[in-house]
Design an enzyme around this catalytic site. Structure first.
Site, mmCIF file in Angstrom:
data_model
loop_
_atom_site.group_PDB
_atom_site.id
_atom_site.type_symbol
_atom_site.label_atom_id
_atom_site.label_comp_id
_atom_site.label_asym_id
_atom_site.label_seq_id
_atom_site.Cartn_x
_atom_site.Cartn_y
_atom_site.Cartn_z
ATOM 1 N N GLY A 51 2.351 2.446 -2.683
ATOM 2 C CA GLY A 51 2.370 3.057 -4.012
ATOM 3 C C GLY A 51 3.242 2.231 -4.945
ATOM 4 O O GLY A 51 3.784 2.740 -5.938
ATOM 5 N N LYS A 58 0.814 -1.221 0.000
ATOM 6 C CA LYS A 58 0.000 0.000 0.000
ATOM 7 C C LYS A 58 0.853 1.279 0.000
ATOM 8 O O LYS A 58 0.353 2.366 0.293
ATOM 9 C CB LYS A 58 -0.986 0.061 1.176
ATOM 10 C CG LYS A 58 -1.884 -1.132 1.366
ATOM 11 C CD LYS A 58 -2.481 -1.684 0.105
ATOM 12 C CE LYS A 58 -3.457 -0.786 -0.586
ATOM 13 N NZ LYS A 58 -3.902 -1.381 -1.886
ATOM 14 N N ARG A 80 2.509 -0.232 -7.051
ATOM 15 C CA ARG A 80 2.026 -0.433 -8.424
ATOM 16 C C ARG A 80 2.240 0.838 -9.247
ATOM 17 O O ARG A 80 2.634 0.761 -10.411
ATOM 18 C CB ARG A 80 0.558 -0.859 -8.421
ATOM 19 C CG ARG A 80 -0.046 -1.093 -9.791
ATOM 20 C CD ARG A 80 0.719 -2.094 -10.639
ATOM 21 N NE ARG A 80 0.647 -3.459 -10.127
ATOM 22 C CZ ARG A 80 1.349 -4.466 -10.627
ATOM 23 N NH1 ARG A 80 2.199 -4.282 -11.636
ATOM 24 N NH2 ARG A 80 1.235 -5.681 -10.117
ATOM 25 N N LYS A 104 -6.857 1.230 -6.446
ATOM 26 C CA LYS A 104 -5.808 2.132 -5.980
ATOM 27 C C LYS A 104 -6.456 3.485 -5.763
ATOM 28 O O LYS A 104 -6.992 4.078 -6.707
ATOM 29 C CB LYS A 104 -4.685 2.261 -7.014
ATOM 30 C CG LYS A 104 -4.116 0.943 -7.487
ATOM 31 C CD LYS A 104 -3.350 0.214 -6.401
ATOM 32 C CE LYS A 104 -2.942 -1.163 -6.864
ATOM 33 N NZ LYS A 104 -2.287 -1.939 -5.830
ATOM 34 N N GLY A 105 -6.405 3.939 -4.533
ATOM 35 C CA GLY A 105 -7.034 5.209 -4.209
ATOM 36 C C GLY A 105 -8.411 4.997 -3.594
ATOM 37 O O GLY A 105 -9.357 5.717 -3.898
ATOM 38 N N ARG A 106 -8.514 3.998 -2.736
ATOM 39 C CA ARG A 106 -9.794 3.749 -2.063
ATOM 40 C C ARG A 106 -10.048 4.829 -1.012
ATOM 41 O O ARG A 106 -9.110 5.421 -0.474
ATOM 42 C CB ARG A 106 -9.757 2.389 -1.358
ATOM 43 C CG ARG A 106 -9.651 1.205 -2.300
ATOM 44 C CD ARG A 106 -9.795 -0.073 -1.474
ATOM 45 N NE ARG A 106 -9.739 -1.259 -2.297
ATOM 46 C CZ ARG A 106 -8.704 -2.082 -2.343
ATOM 47 N NH1 ARG A 106 -7.626 -1.837 -1.623
ATOM 48 N NH2 ARG A 106 -8.735 -3.151 -3.107
ATOM 49 N N ARG A 121 5.337 5.058 3.126
ATOM 50 C CA ARG A 121 4.267 6.045 3.151
ATOM 51 C C ARG A 121 3.977 6.348 4.616
ATOM 52 O O ARG A 121 4.275 5.515 5.476
ATOM 53 C CB ARG A 121 3.072 5.384 2.458
ATOM 54 C CG ARG A 121 1.780 6.118 2.484
ATOM 55 C CD ARG A 121 0.730 5.264 1.761
ATOM 56 N NE ARG A 121 -0.565 5.880 1.793
ATOM 57 C CZ ARG A 121 -1.672 5.327 1.313
ATOM 58 N NH1 ARG A 121 -1.613 4.127 0.745
ATOM 59 N NH2 ARG A 121 -2.825 5.949 1.381
HETATM 60 N N1 LIG Z 1 -1.124 7.650 -9.460
HETATM 61 C C1 LIG Z 1 -1.693 6.849 -8.560
HETATM 62 N N2 LIG Z 1 -2.854 6.226 -8.821
HETATM 63 C C2 LIG Z 1 -3.432 5.424 -7.907
HETATM 64 N N3 LIG Z 1 -2.917 5.184 -6.673
HETATM 65 C C3 LIG Z 1 -1.758 5.792 -6.365
HETATM 66 C C4 LIG Z 1 -1.102 6.637 -7.278
HETATM 67 N N4 LIG Z 1 0.010 7.096 -6.691
HETATM 68 C C5 LIG Z 1 0.048 6.575 -5.464
HETATM 69 N N5 LIG Z 1 -1.014 5.778 -5.263
HETATM 70 C C6 LIG Z 1 -1.288 5.061 -4.018
HETATM 71 O O1 LIG Z 1 -0.987 3.698 -4.199
HETATM 72 C C7 LIG Z 1 -1.641 3.035 -3.107
HETATM 73 C C8 LIG Z 1 -1.661 1.540 -3.382
HETATM 74 O O2 LIG Z 1 -0.379 1.085 -3.125
HETATM 75 P P1 LIG Z 1 0.200 -0.259 -3.746
HETATM 76 O O3 LIG Z 1 0.114 -0.219 -5.215
HETATM 77 O O4 LIG Z 1 1.566 -0.421 -3.180
HETATM 78 O O5 LIG Z 1 -0.777 -1.339 -3.159
HETATM 79 S S1 LIG Z 1 -0.523 -2.923 -3.104
HETATM 80 O O6 LIG Z 1 0.293 -3.200 -1.942
HETATM 81 O O7 LIG Z 1 0.109 -3.330 -4.343
HETATM 82 O O8 LIG Z 1 -1.871 -3.495 -2.961
HETATM 83 C C9 LIG Z 1 -3.001 3.696 -3.051
HETATM 84 O O9 LIG Z 1 -3.431 3.651 -1.709
HETATM 85 P P2 LIG Z 1 -4.899 4.008 -1.246
HETATM 86 O O10 LIG Z 1 -5.144 5.442 -1.631
HETATM 87 O O11 LIG Z 1 -4.878 3.849 0.231
HETATM 88 O O12 LIG Z 1 -5.830 3.060 -1.926
HETATM 89 C C10 LIG Z 1 -2.740 5.098 -3.556
HETATM 90 O O13 LIG Z 1 -2.849 6.093 -2.579
#
Ligand SMILES: Nc1ncnc2c1ncn2[C@@H]1O[C@H](COP(=O)(O)OS(=O)(=O)O)[C@@H](OP(=O)(O)O)[C@H]1O
Length: 453
Positions: free
Chosen positions: A191, A189, A193, A416-418, A270
């Protein structure tokens, strides 16, 4: 006899010297490649002095000729290199395009689809979705053993985006599956991906679509299995994978070290509380997904399970203190996890990225990744566009079908971005106090601070 006042001066200044900078690019197989970058400095003799000494005009001529010849070689080289990468030689104002819709992609952003995006639909096309499998969808809320489909959506409209024709340009280059030269080890979580998707824009990088989980779950499958999880790459490209669970798994550092002691590692951290909440939200979603499956049975039994709130899980009811055994809380103890890695790896092998900055200024973190991996700087601000609806940066990808350099936005999936739940301020404050000493230790280890208090 009096010495000619200019002789020594001339003999020094008549030299025309050229400094050439080389930048190492690590190849997929671990080989070092040198890439010619450019001529940095010319120092021709001062024209006034040379004009008074006829003998020196020959040197001047020779100097000018060498400069012209070198410039020609340099120009030809740069033009050949950039055109082979699909990047125009001359760039415009990069920052002016950021965030503006409908504009042609800025010249120096070498946009392309990830290699593994080509769909079986044929004609090298790719439609929405299936750009990566991440993390978790589990059996139980604490489980990390789950799979959540992540798609990299082009948006509402169905858009066919063709991969760059860069590869078709040289069919003699063999594309084979290679071991990664760098691994994103976490944090979950953080970031991860986003980082993998963004760095994948780089022409010299390929990334695995799924989290291979080799060093934590599939180790028994052997190294050949691991290699096969990687996308094919050219000899000049480096391969990256990400498995955020590596950070916290006890056995992984030693196994990675045994695999390749000089591998590069990337850790994205983070703010610990928001990471823990994000972790909880993901587990909650997985939990309810599973409940939906079992809903009928649950209803028959006269009960519908409900997952406790984050506060109830993060705080031990018997002590009223933070429950550090709760996995989402535990996974934000970065110093603890890092220390296990530092038992095997040097800090210089580990790049620490700021997951919060990836959200707000991704290009800054990308520049760090490129430098760390010895790549040229390509994934710049003009590769990103802020998507108001999503509230995140997405990337601009050239839509070859539309032509004229038209671009399309590609964002990470809905997962991503819940939305995070509101957290009781008292619990938040307890968590802040709890994490503070661990954060300090982490800052000390990595030699920098984060704005987490
Ligand atoms: N550009 C962009 N688009 C979407 N999301 C973004 C982006 N940059 C950073 N993030 C943040 O990435 C968080 C998810 O992290 P991960 O990809 O490491 O999650 S996972 O561990 O693979 O499930 C996800 O966390 P949450 O907001 O808590 O859902 C995002 O805040």
């Amino acid at each position: 006899m009096p010495q000619h006042p200019h002789t020594s001066l001339h003999s020094k200044k008549k030299q025309t010297y050229v400094m050439v900078q080389y930048s190492p690019l690590t190849g997929g197989s671990g080989t070092q490649y040198d890439t010619y970058r450019g001529v940095h400095q010319f120092a021709p003799p001062p024209p006034t002095i040379v004009a008074r000494c006829p003998k020196l005009s020959r040197y001047k001529m020779a100097g000018f000729l060498s400069i012209a010849l070198l410039s020609l070689i340099l120009f030809t080289f740069m033009a050949a290199r950039t055109s082979s990468m699909g990047v125009p030689f001359f760039s415009g104002d990069e920052s002016s395009l950021a965030g503006q819709e409908g504009l042609v992609a800025a010249p120096m952003c070498n946009l392309r689809l990830p290699e593994d995006a080509a769909s079986p639909l044929g004609e090298g096309m790719e439609q929405t979705g299936d750009f990566g499998l991440d993390g978790v969808s589990g059996q139980s809320p604490d489980s990390v053993d789950s799979t959540e489909l992540e798609s990299f959506n082009p948006g509402q409209n169905e858009v066919h985006v063709y991969p760059s024709d860069r590869y078709e340009a040289d069919p003699t280059q063999e594309r084979i599956k290679r071991f990664p030269t760098a691994i994103v080890i976490g944090a979950r979580k953080g970031g991860t991906r986003a980082v993998l998707r963004f760095v994948d824009l780089h022409p010299d990088v390929v990334t695995s679509k799924r989290e291979p989980h080799f060093f934590d779950r599939e180790y028994e499958q052997g190294l050949e299995w691991y290699r096969h999880q990687m996308p094919p790459s050219l000899p000049s490209q480096i391969t990256l994978e990400k498995t955020p669970n590596y950070l916290v798994d006890w056995d992984v550092p030693k196994r990675v070290y045994t695999f390749n002691s000089s591998i590069k590692l990337i850790l994205i951290v983070r703010e610990p509380i928001s990471r823990a909440v994000s972790d909880y939200v993901q587990l909650r979603e997985a939990f309810y997904k599973q409940m939906e499956y079992d809903e009928e049975r649950a209803l028959k039994n006269g009960r519908l399970e409900r997952l406790p709130d984050f506060e109830d899980l993060a705080i031990d009811p018997s002590t009223g203190e933070v429950d550090k055994s709760y996995a989402p809380v535990k996974r934000s103890l970065y110093s603890r996890h890092l220390e296990r890695w530092l038992a095997f790896f040097n800090m210089s092998q580990i790049l620490i990225l700021d997951g919060d900055n990836i959200r707000y200024r991704p290009w800054e973190e990308m520049a760090k990744v490129e430098k760390f991996l010895g790549l040229s700087h390509q994934v710049k601000q003009n590769c990103f566009v802020f998507n108001e609806t999503k509230g995140f940066f997405c990337v601009k990808v050239v839509d070859h079908k539309k032509g004229n350099g038209a671009t399309v936005q590609k964002c990470l999936s809905e997962s991503k971005g819940r939305v995070h739940p509101h957290i009781d301020p008292e619990v938040r404050s307890k968590l802040r106090d709890f994490y503070r000493p661990f954060n300090k230790r982490f800052f000390y280890k990595v030699g920098r601070t984060f704005d987490w208090d």
